[in-house]
Design an enzyme around this catalytic site. Structure first.
Site, mmCIF file in Angstrom:
data_model
loop_
_atom_site.group_PDB
_atom_site.id
_atom_site.type_symbol
_atom_site.label_atom_id
_atom_site.label_comp_id
_atom_site.label_asym_id
_atom_site.label_seq_id
_atom_site.Cartn_x
_atom_site.Cartn_y
_atom_site.Cartn_z
ATOM 1 N N GLY A 42 -5.975 5.488 2.353
ATOM 2 C CA GLY A 42 -5.685 6.842 2.343
ATOM 3 C C GLY A 42 -4.905 7.370 1.104
ATOM 4 O O GLY A 42 -4.173 6.705 0.779
ATOM 5 N N HIS A 43 -5.868 7.987 0.311
ATOM 6 C CA HIS A 43 -5.289 8.415 -1.108
ATOM 7 C C HIS A 43 -4.889 9.876 -1.034
ATOM 8 O O HIS A 43 -5.915 10.614 -0.707
ATOM 9 C CB HIS A 43 -6.278 8.194 -2.214
ATOM 10 C CG HIS A 43 -6.372 6.699 -2.506
ATOM 11 N ND1 HIS A 43 -7.257 6.162 -3.307
ATOM 12 C CD2 HIS A 43 -5.549 5.485 -2.272
ATOM 13 C CE1 HIS A 43 -6.972 4.780 -3.534
ATOM 14 N NE2 HIS A 43 -6.212 4.391 -2.915
ATOM 15 N N SER B 218 6.280 8.329 -12.677
ATOM 16 C CA SER B 218 5.623 9.748 -12.150
ATOM 17 C C SER B 218 6.953 10.595 -11.545
ATOM 18 O O SER B 218 8.037 9.998 -11.042
ATOM 19 C CB SER B 218 4.987 9.473 -10.698
ATOM 20 O OG SER B 218 4.669 10.541 -9.828
ATOM 21 N N LYS C 156 -0.734 5.168 -5.679
ATOM 22 C CA LYS C 156 -1.890 4.633 -6.319
ATOM 23 C C LYS C 156 -3.050 5.981 -6.670
ATOM 24 O O LYS C 156 -3.516 6.164 -7.667
ATOM 25 C CB LYS C 156 -2.789 3.492 -5.962
ATOM 26 C CG LYS C 156 -2.234 1.959 -5.749
ATOM 27 C CD LYS C 156 -3.081 1.116 -5.343
ATOM 28 C CE LYS C 156 -3.565 1.655 -3.786
ATOM 29 N NZ LYS C 156 -2.556 1.533 -2.769
ATOM 30 N N PRO D 280 4.006 6.910 11.562
ATOM 31 C CA PRO D 280 5.148 6.814 10.736
ATOM 32 C C PRO D 280 4.993 5.519 9.817
ATOM 33 O O PRO D 280 4.990 4.473 10.671
ATOM 34 C CB PRO D 280 6.367 6.997 11.467
ATOM 35 C CG PRO D 280 5.742 6.633 13.140
ATOM 36 C CD PRO D 280 4.458 6.921 12.782
ATOM 37 N N THR E 146 -5.967 -0.175 11.071
ATOM 38 C CA THR E 146 -6.296 1.234 10.893
ATOM 39 C C THR E 146 -7.414 1.395 11.872
ATOM 40 O O THR E 146 -7.645 2.423 12.202
ATOM 41 C CB THR E 146 -6.516 1.529 9.521
ATOM 42 O OG1 THR E 146 -7.730 0.877 9.270
ATOM 43 C CG2 THR E 146 -5.426 1.466 8.820
ATOM 44 N N GLY F 101 6.657 13.751 -9.808
ATOM 45 C CA GLY F 101 6.419 14.538 -8.792
ATOM 46 C C GLY F 101 5.052 14.345 -8.422
ATOM 47 O O GLY F 101 4.322 13.384 -8.620
ATOM 48 N N GLN G 222 -5.126 -0.236 -0.575
ATOM 49 C CA GLN G 222 -3.912 -1.030 -0.201
ATOM 50 C C GLN G 222 -2.940 -1.674 -1.321
ATOM 51 O O GLN G 222 -2.923 -1.010 -2.104
ATOM 52 C CB GLN G 222 -4.665 -2.095 0.764
ATOM 53 C CG GLN G 222 -5.173 -1.690 2.004
ATOM 54 C CD GLN G 222 -6.558 -1.231 1.813
ATOM 55 O OE1 GLN G 222 -7.464 -1.861 1.298
ATOM 56 N NE2 GLN G 222 -7.187 -0.214 2.466
ATOM 57 N N GLY H 275 0.805 -1.153 -0.080
ATOM 58 C CA GLY H 275 0.031 -0.031 0.134
ATOM 59 C C GLY H 275 0.884 1.313 -0.030
ATOM 60 O O GLY H 275 2.034 1.211 0.102
ATOM 61 N N ASP H 276 -0.024 2.478 -0.376
ATOM 62 C CA ASP H 276 0.894 3.653 -0.113
ATOM 63 C C ASP H 276 2.092 3.861 -1.108
ATOM 64 O O ASP H 276 2.807 4.623 -1.235
ATOM 65 C CB ASP H 276 1.396 4.105 1.193
ATOM 66 C CG ASP H 276 0.424 4.014 2.174
ATOM 67 O OD1 ASP H 276 -0.775 4.376 2.053
ATOM 68 O OD2 ASP H 276 0.594 3.200 3.143
ATOM 69 N N LYS I 143 -2.508 9.093 -6.922
ATOM 70 C CA LYS I 143 -1.671 9.909 -8.033
ATOM 71 C C LYS I 143 -1.955 9.267 -9.332
ATOM 72 O O LYS I 143 -2.299 9.985 -10.292
ATOM 73 C CB LYS I 143 -0.490 10.284 -7.611
ATOM 74 C CG LYS I 143 0.125 10.822 -8.899
ATOM 75 C CD LYS I 143 1.514 11.217 -8.976
ATOM 76 C CE LYS I 143 1.671 11.723 -10.479
ATOM 77 N NZ LYS I 143 2.611 12.450 -10.908
#
Ligand code: IMP
Ligand code: MG
Length: 429
Positions: free
Chosen positions: A40-41, A412, A16, A303, A128, A414, A223, A12-13, A18
Site C-alpha cells: 500500500g503506497h 522528506s 517509499k 494498527p 495481508t 512532510g 515492502q 515496509g511503510d 512518497k
C-alpha cells in the site's frame, strides 16, 4: 544515465511511495519489481491523496512509462478496480505496461492464504490475506498462471482446470471447505484480461531498450528489506525479494545496469504483522507516534506496531542492498518529543550483539541498547538546505548516516511531493 532502485530498509511503510513519486519527477520509466496487492503506497500530489496497491507510483505522471514487472504477482480484478478508480478521478493511465511473465493471483490463492494462516494459530505470519504467498508458491511449484495466459483463453482455461482439480482436492479433503467452480473464475478473469490487454507486453524488452537509450529508470520495491524471503525475519516475511537484487530478477535487467540504490529510512520503525521487533514501543510514546503518523496499514487498516530506529537492522539492510544513498522520511512525525532514541546495538545474555541474527528466536531475546537524542520542534517544509534544519535534526541524521556509512540523498520534510529536500541528485542532474 543512472538506473536507480528505491528499497525499503525496514519492514515496509518507510515512505517509499512518497520518495518514489518524488524521484519519478526526473525519471522516464518507473518499474515495480516484486510484491503484489499486499503493498500500500500513499502518495500526496497537490493535496490529493492516492493509495496505490498494484499500480506503480509512476502512474501519477501520465507521460511516463509505469511498468509492473515480471516479479510482481497481479490480482487482475484488483488491478482493473484500481485503474477504474484512476479514470474516475480523471487520470490518464496509458503509460502503464504489465509484464506478460508476471504471475496471477487466483481466487484460490486468497482462500488458501486465509486457511493457512488460520491453521497456524498462534504462530501465524499475519499476512495481508491477498493471496500473495500462495501465488508465489505456485510460481515456484511451476503450476502458476501468468498474465500473458489471459490473452490465450484456451490455454488459460486449460491451466485453470488443472489448478482447480488440484486446489479443490486441497480445499475439500484437507480443509473440509467448499470447492470452486470453473466458470465464474474463467469469466471474470478473461473479462479482466480483455480490459488489461492493451497494457500487457514483454516489459523486460521495454526496460532494456530504455536503458540502452540512456533513459532515466527508477525501480520501485514494495515492502522492505526485513520482509525479504531470504534475508528478512523469516518466517515472518513476505514471499518475494524487496532487496535491491530483486530488481534484477523482477524486472529482467542485469546487475551491471544498476547505478544507484537508495534506502528509504523512516526516522522510527514500524511493522504490521507478527514476529519479533526489538525496539518495539508498547507504551504511550508508541501510541503517540502511531496516532501522529497515522500508522495504520493502507491495505488492511491494521494498527502498525511502532518502535525506535534500529541501527543493527539498518546496517544489515545497508550491506544487503549496497545502498549508495539514503532517503530519510517522517522526521516531522517525531517533532515535539523531548527525547528521541536510536538502538545502536543489542544486548543478549550479557553479550553485545551487532550483527542482525538469522533466528527469530535469537532476535526475540535481543534487548536494544539506546543512544538518546534531544527532540526537535516542528519541521519547516520549506527548508532548502541541510543547514536550515534544526541542529538536533542535523545531529540525528548525521549520527544515523555515519553509523551505517551511507550519505543521505533526500530528506522528506512532510507528506507532499514538494516537501522534500534534495542533498544529492541521484539522477546526476
Ligand atoms: P503477505 O505479503 O501478505 O504474505 O504478508 C507477509 C508479511 O508481510 C506480513 O507480516 C505482512 O503484514 C507484511 N507485509 C506485506 N506487505 C506489506 C507492506 O506493503 N507493508 C508492510 N508490511 C507488509
Ligand atoms: Mg505501505
Amino acid at each position: 544515465m543512472p538506473v536507480v532502485v528505491v528499497v525499503g530498509s525496514q519492514w515496509g511503510d518507510e515512505g517509499k511511495g512518497k520518495i518514489t513519486d518524488y524521484l519519478a519527477l526526473e525519471a522516464d520509466v518507473v518499474v515495480r519489481y516484486q510484491g503484489g496487492p499486499n503493498a500500500g503506497h500513499t502518495v500526496v500530489v497537490n493535496e490529493e491523496e492516492f493509495q496505490l496497491h498494484l499500480l506503480p507510483s509512476g502512474i501519477l505522471y501520465p507521460e511516463k512509462l509505469s511498468i509492473i514487472g515480471n516479479g510482481v504477482v497481479v490480482d487482475p480484478l484488483i488491478l482493473v478496480d484500481e485503474l477504474e478508480a484512476m479514470h474516475k478521478r480523471g487520470r490518464d493511465t496509458r503509460g502503464l505496461r504489465i509484464s506478460d511473465r508476471a504471475h496471477l493471483i487466483m481466487p484460490y490463492h486468497k482462500i488458501l492464504d486465509a486457511l493457512q494462516e488460520e491453521s497456524m494459530g498462534e504462530s501465524k505470519i499475519g499476512t495481508t490475506l491477498k493471496g500473495v504467498g500462495p501465488a508465489y508458491m505456485d510460481k515456484a511449484a511451476r503450476v502458476g498462471i501468468r498474465v500473458g495466459d489471459l490473452l490465450e483463453p484456451a490455454l488459460f482455461k486449460e491451466r485453470l482446470q488443472a489448478n482447480l482439480s488440484d486446489k479443490n482436492r486441497v480445499l475439500k479433503y484437507i480443509y473440509g471447505k467448499d470447492t470452486l467452480a470453473l466458470e465464474p473464475i474463467l469469466d471474470s478473469y478473461l473479462e479482466a484480461g480483455e480490459y488489461l490487454a492493451p497494457y500487457i507486453t514483454d516489459t523486460a524488452v521495454l526496460i532494456n531498450h530504455a536503458i540502452d537509450e540512456d533513459k532515466k529508470l527508477l525501480f520501485e520495491g514494495a515492502q522492505g528489506t526485513l520482509l525479504d524471503l531470504d534475508h528478512g525475519t523469516y518466517p515472518y516475511v513476505t514471499s518475494s525479494h524487496p532487496v535491491a537484487g530483486g530488481a534484477c530478477i523482477g524486472a529482467g535487467v542485469g546487475p551491471t545496469k544498476i547505478d544507484e540504490i537508495i534506502g528509504v529510512v523512516k526516522a522510527y520503525t514500524s511493522r504490521v504483522g507478527d514476529g519479533p521487533f526489538p525496539t518495539e514501543l508498547l507504551d504511550e510514546t508508541g501510541d503517540w507516534i502511531r496516532e501522529k503518523g497515522h500508522e495504520y496499514g493502507v491495505t488492511t487498516g491494521r494498527p502498525r506496531r511502532i518502535g525506535w530506529l534500529d541501527l543493527v537492522m539498518l546496517n544489515y539492510a545497508a550491506v544487503l542492498n549496497g545502498f549508495t544513498g539514503i532517503a530519510f522520511t517522517r522526521l516531522d512525525i517525531l517533532s515535539g518529543l523531548d527525547v528521541v532514541k536510536v538502538a545502536y546495538a543489542y544486548e543478549r545474555d550479557g553479550q553485545i550483539v551487532r550483527e542482525f541474527p538469522a533466528s527469530f528466536k535469537e532476535l526475540a531475546k535481543c534487548k536494544p541498547i539506546y543512544k538518546e537524542f534531544p527532540g526537535w520542534p516542528e519541521i519547516d517544509p520549506n527548508v532548502r538546505t541541510f543547514d536550515q534544519l534544526h541542529p538536533n535534526v542535523q545531529d540525528y541524521v548525521k549520527f544515523v548516516s555515519e553509523s551505517i556509512g551511507v550519505e543521505p540523498s533526500i530528506i522528506s520534510l512532510g507528506r507532499g511531493r514538494e516537501d522534500s529536500l534534495t542533498l544529492r541528485n541521484v539522477f546526476g542532474m
